[in-house]
Design an enzyme around this catalytic site. Structure first.
Site, mmCIF file in Angstrom:
data_model
loop_
_atom_site.group_PDB
_atom_site.id
_atom_site.type_symbol
_atom_site.label_atom_id
_atom_site.label_comp_id
_atom_site.label_asym_id
_atom_site.label_seq_id
_atom_site.Cartn_x
_atom_site.Cartn_y
_atom_site.Cartn_z
ATOM 1 N N ARG A 102 0.882 -1.176 0.000
ATOM 2 C CA ARG A 102 0.000 0.000 0.000
ATOM 3 C C ARG A 102 0.907 1.210 0.000
ATOM 4 O O ARG A 102 1.724 1.391 0.914
ATOM 5 C CB ARG A 102 -0.920 -0.005 1.225
ATOM 6 C CG ARG A 102 -1.624 1.318 1.421
ATOM 7 C CD ARG A 102 -2.725 1.263 2.438
ATOM 8 N NE ARG A 102 -3.856 0.514 1.936
ATOM 9 C CZ ARG A 102 -5.068 0.521 2.500
ATOM 10 N NH1 ARG A 102 -5.289 1.225 3.591
ATOM 11 N NH2 ARG A 102 -6.048 -0.178 1.982
ATOM 12 N N HIS A 129 -7.450 0.713 -6.203
ATOM 13 C CA HIS A 129 -7.579 -0.149 -5.020
ATOM 14 C C HIS A 129 -8.238 -1.463 -5.486
ATOM 15 O O HIS A 129 -9.388 -1.748 -5.147
ATOM 16 C CB HIS A 129 -8.419 0.566 -3.963
ATOM 17 C CG HIS A 129 -8.397 -0.067 -2.608
ATOM 18 N ND1 HIS A 129 -7.572 -1.131 -2.285
ATOM 19 C CD2 HIS A 129 -9.106 0.213 -1.480
ATOM 20 C CE1 HIS A 129 -7.780 -1.463 -1.018
ATOM 21 N NE2 HIS A 129 -8.698 -0.681 -0.517
ATOM 22 N N GLN A 132 -9.953 -4.237 -3.204
ATOM 23 C CA GLN A 132 -11.277 -3.857 -2.710
ATOM 24 C C GLN A 132 -12.348 -4.233 -3.730
ATOM 25 O O GLN A 132 -13.422 -4.719 -3.373
ATOM 26 C CB GLN A 132 -11.316 -2.354 -2.437
ATOM 27 C CG GLN A 132 -12.635 -1.879 -1.866
ATOM 28 C CD GLN A 132 -12.892 -2.408 -0.464
ATOM 29 O OE1 GLN A 132 -12.062 -2.254 0.416
ATOM 30 N NE2 GLN A 132 -14.045 -3.037 -0.257
ATOM 31 N N ASP A 220 -17.384 6.798 -1.366
ATOM 32 C CA ASP A 220 -16.149 6.710 -0.572
ATOM 33 C C ASP A 220 -15.965 8.068 0.110
ATOM 34 O O ASP A 220 -16.677 9.034 -0.204
ATOM 35 C CB ASP A 220 -14.970 6.383 -1.508
ATOM 36 C CG ASP A 220 -13.671 6.061 -0.777
ATOM 37 O OD1 ASP A 220 -13.694 5.870 0.465
ATOM 38 O OD2 ASP A 220 -12.615 6.016 -1.447
ATOM 39 N N CYS A 260 -16.223 1.055 0.763
ATOM 40 C CA CYS A 260 -15.019 0.288 1.094
ATOM 41 C C CYS A 260 -14.642 0.400 2.570
ATOM 42 O O CYS A 260 -13.943 -0.457 3.098
ATOM 43 C CB CYS A 260 -13.860 0.713 0.203
ATOM 44 S SG CYS A 260 -13.351 2.432 0.412
ATOM 45 N N ARG A 288 -13.121 -9.143 1.690
ATOM 46 C CA ARG A 288 -11.714 -8.841 1.428
ATOM 47 C C ARG A 288 -10.864 -10.082 1.708
ATOM 48 O O ARG A 288 -9.952 -10.418 0.945
ATOM 49 C CB ARG A 288 -11.220 -7.682 2.317
ATOM 50 C CG ARG A 288 -11.823 -6.321 2.020
ATOM 51 C CD ARG A 288 -11.355 -5.768 0.690
ATOM 52 N NE ARG A 288 -9.919 -5.637 0.594
ATOM 53 C CZ ARG A 288 -9.202 -4.609 1.081
ATOM 54 N NH1 ARG A 288 -9.815 -3.603 1.683
ATOM 55 N NH2 ARG A 288 -7.892 -4.566 0.923
#
Ligand code: CP
Ligand code: NVA
Length: 304
Positions: A102, A129, A132, A220, A260, A288
């Site tokens: 990340r 991402h 996700q 988000d 997310c 996930r």
């Protein structure tokens, strides 16, 4: 053969995505009673930004696949003191079988991939991402029969999650309806690539237009990690971009809400929607684990 990486959904074909989602569902159904396809292997999981879900789900998932995970907070390593990421990649390639990272700029992930002899998984960059999205698509398969019939409404920032939904539209075949404030739209290059690879993406002029009849409504945070200085400007720009009960009422009766997480209640989503009957966010967070196990078994194991 060139080393496979998972930098975005563009790195997998439609067939490979379908395989990963089937495998994720099977791993979820067989939790605790499946084989250990990565027995004897090790995976490094590196964070240059904060994380709760990604860190936990990779750590637990790697353990459940029979492998050993080494989680590193980059600031505590020589990377945090300026060691080039290419040198880190060469060193990692001699120790472990895969690396999850990340980081901030997507080019940093590309540099790692360029110097790595082992598969690299994008655990989030400023651009994408994709892990996700694997979980999000798994969650949608639990609610709907076919992606092709779905209208997905993205309400909010044209950020790494919006870009990931655009790439997913190209691979899964749903229609993506985007509503973002002026100046915060998705990157034109990402949109062009998604469309060139077959995505159906509609840019809407209002949140109401995007949500009308949608089967999935998703959003988000207004300010992502690294944008802390922009919080107040973004709050002003994103006024009217809250997914609330009135907006959900415009969507299809069987619509689901995804996020997310972490969520900011009262900003991009109301408490009622986040905690309400249409919300699938806790299944999404759990998935996930299953989706990433499928990904690692495929990239690092015999399941390729
Ligand atoms: N959704 C997600 O990636 O969460 P974390 O930032 O907690 O890992
Ligand atoms: N867009 C958010 C996602 C967090 C999981 C961020 O990058 O901070």
């Amino acid at each position: 053969m060139a080393t496979r990486h998972f930098r975005s959904l563009f790195d997998v074909s439609r067939e490979e995505l379908d395989h990963l989602l089937k495998s994720a569902a099977a791993l979820k159904a067989a939790r605790g009673a499946h084989d250990r396809p990565l027995a004897g292997k090790s995976v490094a999981v590196i964070f240059e930004k904060a994380s709760t879900r990604t860190r936990l789900s990779f750590d637990v998932g790697i353990h459940e696949l029979g492998a050993h995970s080494v989680t590193l907070m980059a600031k505590d390593t020589q990377m945090g003191r300026g060691e080039p990421i290419e040198d880190t990649a060469r060193m990692l390639s001699g120790y472990v079988h895969g690396v999850v990272i990340r980081t901030h700029g997507h080019e940093r992930l590309e540099q790692l991939c360029g110097a790595s002899r082992i598969p690299v998984v994008n655990g989030l960059t400023d651009r994408y991402h994709p892990c996700q999205l694997l979980a999000d698509l798994q969650t949608l398969r639990e609610s709907f029969d076919a992606f092709a019939d779905l209208q997905v409404a993205w309400i909010g920032d044209g950020n790494n999650m919006a870009h990931s939904w655009a790439a997913a539209a190209a691979r899964a075949g749903f229609t993506l309806r985007l509503a973002s404030p002026k100046g915060y739209e998705v990157d034109r290059g990402v949109l062009a690539q998604a469309r060139a690879e077959g995505a159906s993406v509609v840019e809407c002029t209002s949140v109401e237009e995007a949500a009308e009849g949608a089967h999935v409504v998703t959003t988000d945070v207004w300010a992502s990690m690294g944008q802390e200085d922009e919080v107040s400007a973004r709050k002003a720009a994103f006024a009217g971009f809250c997914v609330d009960e009135a907006l959900m009422a415009r969507a299809s009766k069987d619509a689901v809400f995804l996020h997310c997480l972490p969520a900011h209640r009262g900003e991009e989503v109301s408490v009622g929607v986040l905690e309400g009957p249409q919300s699938r966010v806790w299944d999404e967070a759990e998935n996930r684990l299953h989706a990433q196990k499928a990904l690692l078994a495929w990239l690092l194991g015999e399941d390729g």
